[in-house]
Design a protein around this motif. Structure first.
Motif, PDB file in Angstrom:
ATOM      1  N   SER A 195      16.761 -48.636  -9.148  1.00 58.45           N
ATOM      2  CA  SER A 195      15.895 -48.280 -10.267  1.00 58.45           C
ATOM      3  C   SER A 195      14.424 -48.466  -9.897  1.00 58.45           C
ATOM      4  N   HIS A 196      14.138 -49.547  -9.221  1.00 62.57           N
ATOM      5  CA  HIS A 196      12.749 -49.809  -8.829  1.00 62.57           C
ATOM      6  C   HIS A 196      12.319 -48.887  -7.687  1.00 62.57           C
ATOM      7  N   GLU A 197      13.161 -48.763  -6.668  1.00 61.44           N
ATOM      8  CA  GLU A 197      12.791 -47.988  -5.485  1.00 61.44           C
ATOM      9  C   GLU A 197      12.664 -46.495  -5.776  1.00 61.44           C
ATOM     10  N   LEU A 198      13.445 -45.980  -6.714  1.00 67.08           N
ATOM     11  CA  LEU A 198      13.394 -44.549  -6.997  1.00 67.08           C
ATOM     12  C   LEU A 198      12.322 -44.193  -8.013  1.00 67.08           C
ATOM     13  N   ARG A 199      12.094 -45.076  -8.968  1.00 65.74           N
ATOM     14  CA  ARG A 199      11.110 -44.759 -10.000  1.00 65.74           C
ATOM     15  C   ARG A 199       9.674 -44.918  -9.491  1.00 65.74           C
ATOM     16  N   THR A 200       9.462 -45.877  -8.610  1.00 66.58           N
ATOM     17  CA  THR A 200       8.093 -46.139  -8.154  1.00 66.58           C
ATOM     18  C   THR A 200       7.460 -44.933  -7.465  1.00 66.58           C
ATOM     19  N   PRO A 201       8.119 -44.282  -6.493  1.00 67.69           N
ATOM     20  CA  PRO A 201       7.480 -43.104  -5.868  1.00 67.69           C
ATOM     21  C   PRO A 201       7.219 -41.978  -6.858  1.00 67.69           C
ATOM     22  N   LEU A 202       8.141 -41.759  -7.793  1.00 68.67           N
ATOM     23  CA  LEU A 202       7.927 -40.697  -8.768  1.00 68.67           C
ATOM     24  C   LEU A 202       6.749 -41.016  -9.680  1.00 68.67           C
ATOM     25  N   THR A 203       6.619 -42.273 -10.042  1.00 72.85           N
ATOM     26  CA  THR A 203       5.477 -42.667 -10.873  1.00 72.85           C
ATOM     27  C   THR A 203       4.166 -42.459 -10.119  1.00 72.85           C
ATOM     28  N   ARG A 227       3.403 -38.716  -9.992  1.00 67.85           N
ATOM     29  CA  ARG A 227       2.897 -38.209 -11.260  1.00 67.85           C
ATOM     30  C   ARG A 227       1.451 -38.617 -11.467  1.00 67.85           C
ATOM     31  N   THR A 228       1.130 -39.867 -11.095  1.00 62.50           N
ATOM     32  CA  THR A 228      -0.242 -40.347 -11.266  1.00 62.50           C
ATOM     33  C   THR A 228      -1.213 -39.554 -10.393  1.00 62.50           C
ATOM     34  N   LEU A 229      -0.836 -39.295  -9.155  1.00 68.74           N
ATOM     35  CA  LEU A 229      -1.712 -38.547  -8.245  1.00 68.74           C
ATOM     36  C   LEU A 229      -1.942 -37.130  -8.742  1.00 68.74           C
ATOM     37  N   ILE A 230      -0.877 -36.516  -9.230  1.00 71.26           N
ATOM     38  CA  ILE A 230      -1.023 -35.137  -9.724  1.00 71.26           C
ATOM     39  C   ILE A 230      -1.916 -35.107 -10.958  1.00 71.26           C
ATOM     40  N   GLU A 231      -1.704 -36.067 -11.866  1.00 70.45           N
ATOM     41  CA  GLU A 231      -2.531 -36.109 -13.069  1.00 70.45           C
ATOM     42  C   GLU A 231      -3.992 -36.382 -12.734  1.00 70.45           C
ATOM     43  N   VAL A 232      -4.239 -37.239 -11.736  1.00 72.71           N
ATOM     44  CA  VAL A 232      -5.623 -37.499 -11.320  1.00 72.71           C
ATOM     45  C   VAL A 232      -6.251 -36.238 -10.748  1.00 72.71           C
ATOM     46  N   ALA A 233      -5.471 -35.510  -9.942  1.00 72.21           N
ATOM     47  CA  ALA A 233      -6.005 -34.271  -9.359  1.00 72.21           C
ATOM     48  C   ALA A 233      -6.318 -33.244 -10.434  1.00 72.21           C
ATOM     49  N   LEU A 234      -5.455 -33.161 -11.440  1.00 73.92           N
ATOM     50  CA  LEU A 234      -5.687 -32.186 -12.509  1.00 73.92           C
ATOM     51  C   LEU A 234      -6.784 -32.623 -13.465  1.00 73.92           C
ATOM     52  N   ALA A 275       3.344 -27.193 -12.189  1.00 69.74           N
ATOM     53  CA  ALA A 275       4.714 -27.034 -11.683  1.00 69.74           C
ATOM     54  C   ALA A 275       5.230 -28.330 -11.071  1.00 69.74           C
ATOM     55  N   LEU A 276       4.347 -29.017 -10.326  1.00 68.97           N
ATOM     56  CA  LEU A 276       4.768 -30.278  -9.726  1.00 68.97           C
ATOM     57  C   LEU A 276       5.041 -31.338 -10.792  1.00 68.97           C
ATOM     58  N   GLU A 334      12.488 -37.505 -12.660  1.00 71.22           N
ATOM     59  CA  GLU A 334      12.524 -38.778 -13.380  1.00 71.22           C
ATOM     60  C   GLU A 334      13.669 -38.804 -14.392  1.00 71.22           C
ATOM     61  N   LYS A 335      13.844 -37.685 -15.064  1.00 72.01           N
ATOM     62  CA  LYS A 335      14.934 -37.609 -16.043  1.00 72.01           C
ATOM     63  C   LYS A 335      16.288 -37.692 -15.353  1.00 72.01           C
ATOM     64  N   LEU A 336      16.413 -37.049 -14.200  1.00 79.81           N
ATOM     65  CA  LEU A 336      17.677 -37.099 -13.462  1.00 79.81           C
ATOM     66  C   LEU A 336      17.975 -38.519 -12.988  1.00 79.81           C
TER      67      LEU A 336
END
Length: 411
Positions: A202-210, A213-220, A235-236, A244-246
């Protein structure tokens, strides 16, 4: 075809009682044969009969020689008719012997009949006592098995930390209990390792996705980003949200297949009511009429998992519907039912809907959702000792019912 068989205790009782009656019957038969053989002796009472004849006196019983009284008393007389006997003595001896043989036969018949009658009554009475004792002995013999069964049920309902710990001699039942304890220890260790894996994953998989998402939101978030960058970022973000939902669905599925660590009293009608209110805006947007009727549905379990199961049913019922369709949610007794209109579903396709990543149109593709909704529902219901049933609607759609065990205090 259902066959109704006797319990092990009843079968052991029947076995013990049958063996007891068999041994008693054999003993009664042996007694009957020995007594019949003794009463069939042709010399039985012969000397006494000859001695009863007038004019004959028995002087040598052991040799079978009789002496007549009077003048003939000085000469030995045989017990069988002899030339020295008078015709009257011979006729009387023959008559007396026939009478004696007849009486002997009657006595033999009456004795054997009485033996059989009284012996059968005694055997029946003792047989009833033997069956009762066999029932008690079978219960005492099976008591360790009942302890093993009770422990297995408690373990299945609560945790794997409990052990049978059967004491006593090292017999077959003790070996069975020790083997069961060893199995519980291995299962406890395996489930513990799986829980740790789920927590770490749970920790190892959620952390990279988080982070993504943060990097993409910062770029946008930069002022006036290029249109191509905005399209790519959008799209990303959608793909990241889907991942994340999966992952969340996989973790919930893995957690629902574990033993319950939380067992609280929950009113599923109240939980379902909150979920229905939260789902109404989505139902209105999808053009679906959402109806709800409820009566208290008490249950014991993990409130988070139970809420997730009902939420998945509601989301599926709204998402997989038709324009101007409807969803009917009913809570009553110990059952929560969600029925919807929608595409026609064949009865033989329903079991596959509860498999991970399975849809009517095939495996998960570009369709929104993780494909784990009904799989999670099934696992949650199974973890709570419940039952899930699904049947196709007459005009399409599905009717899915969740039935949970009634809490003891509510019975």
């Amino acid at each position: 075809m259902t066959t109704h068989r006797l319990t092990i205790r009843a079968r052991l009782t029947a076995l013990y009682g049958g063996l007891f009656l068999l041994v008693g019957t054999v003993l009664l038969g042996i007694t009957y044969l020995l007594l019949a053989s003794a009463l069939s002796n042709p010399n039985f009472g012969r000397t006494a009969v000859v001695a009863a004849i007038p004019g004959i006196e028995i002087t040598a019983v052991d040799t079978g020689v009789a002496q007549p009284s009077g003048d003939a008393a000085t000469e030995p007389q045989p017990t069988s008719p002899d030339a020295t006997w008078t015709p009257e003595q011979q006729r009387q001896a023959e008559k007396t012997m026939r009478l004696a043989e007849k009486l002997q036969g009657q006595f033999r018949q009456q004795t054997l009949t009485s033996l059989l009658r009284q012996g059968a009554l005694a055997l029946a009475g003792v047989g009833v006592i033997g069956v009762w004792l066999g029932w008690l002995a079978a219960g005492r013999t099976l008591r360790p098995l009942q302890e093993i069964t009770a422990t297995a049920r408690r373990v299945a309902e609560s945790n794997l930390h409990e052990r049978i710990g059967l004491s006593g001699p090292q017999d077959e039942l003790r070996q069975l209990a020790d083997t069961f304890d060893d199995m519980l220890a291995r299962l406890d260790a395996a489930f513990g390792a799986q829980r740790r894996f789920v927590a770490n994953a749970s920790h190892e998989l959620r952390t990279p996705l988080t982070i993504n998402r943060t990097l993409i939101e910062v770029a946008l978030s930069h002022p006036d980003p290029p249109a191509e960058l905005r399209r790519l970022g959008t799209a990303l973000l959608a793909m990241n949200a889907r991942h994340e939902k999966l992952i969340e669905g996989l973790l919930v599925l893995a957690g629902s297949e574990q033993r319950l660590t939380t067992r609280d009293r929950v009113d599923l009608a109240e939980v379902t009511g909150r979920l229905v209110d939260a789902a109404r805006p989505g139902a209105v947007a999808a053009g679906v009429d959402l109806r709800f009727s409820a009566a208290p549905v008490p249950a014991i379990g993990d409130p988070v998992l139970l809420e997730r199961a009902v939420q998945n049913l509601l989301q599926n019922a709204i998402a997989y519907n038709v324009p101007d369709g409807d969803v009917t949610v009913t809570c009553a007794g110990s059952v929560v039912t969600v029925a919807n209109t929608g595409p026609v579903v064949a009865a033989d396709e329903i079991p596959g809907l509860f498999e991970p990543f399975h849809r009517l149109s095939g495996r998960t593709g570009s369709v929104d959702g993780s494909g784990l909704g009904l799989s999670i529902v099934r696992s949650v219901v199974a973890a709570h000792g419940g039952e899930i049933t699904a049947e196709p609607g007459l005009a399409g759609g599905l009717r899915i019912s969740l039935r949970f065990p009634v809490p003891p205090r509510a019975r």
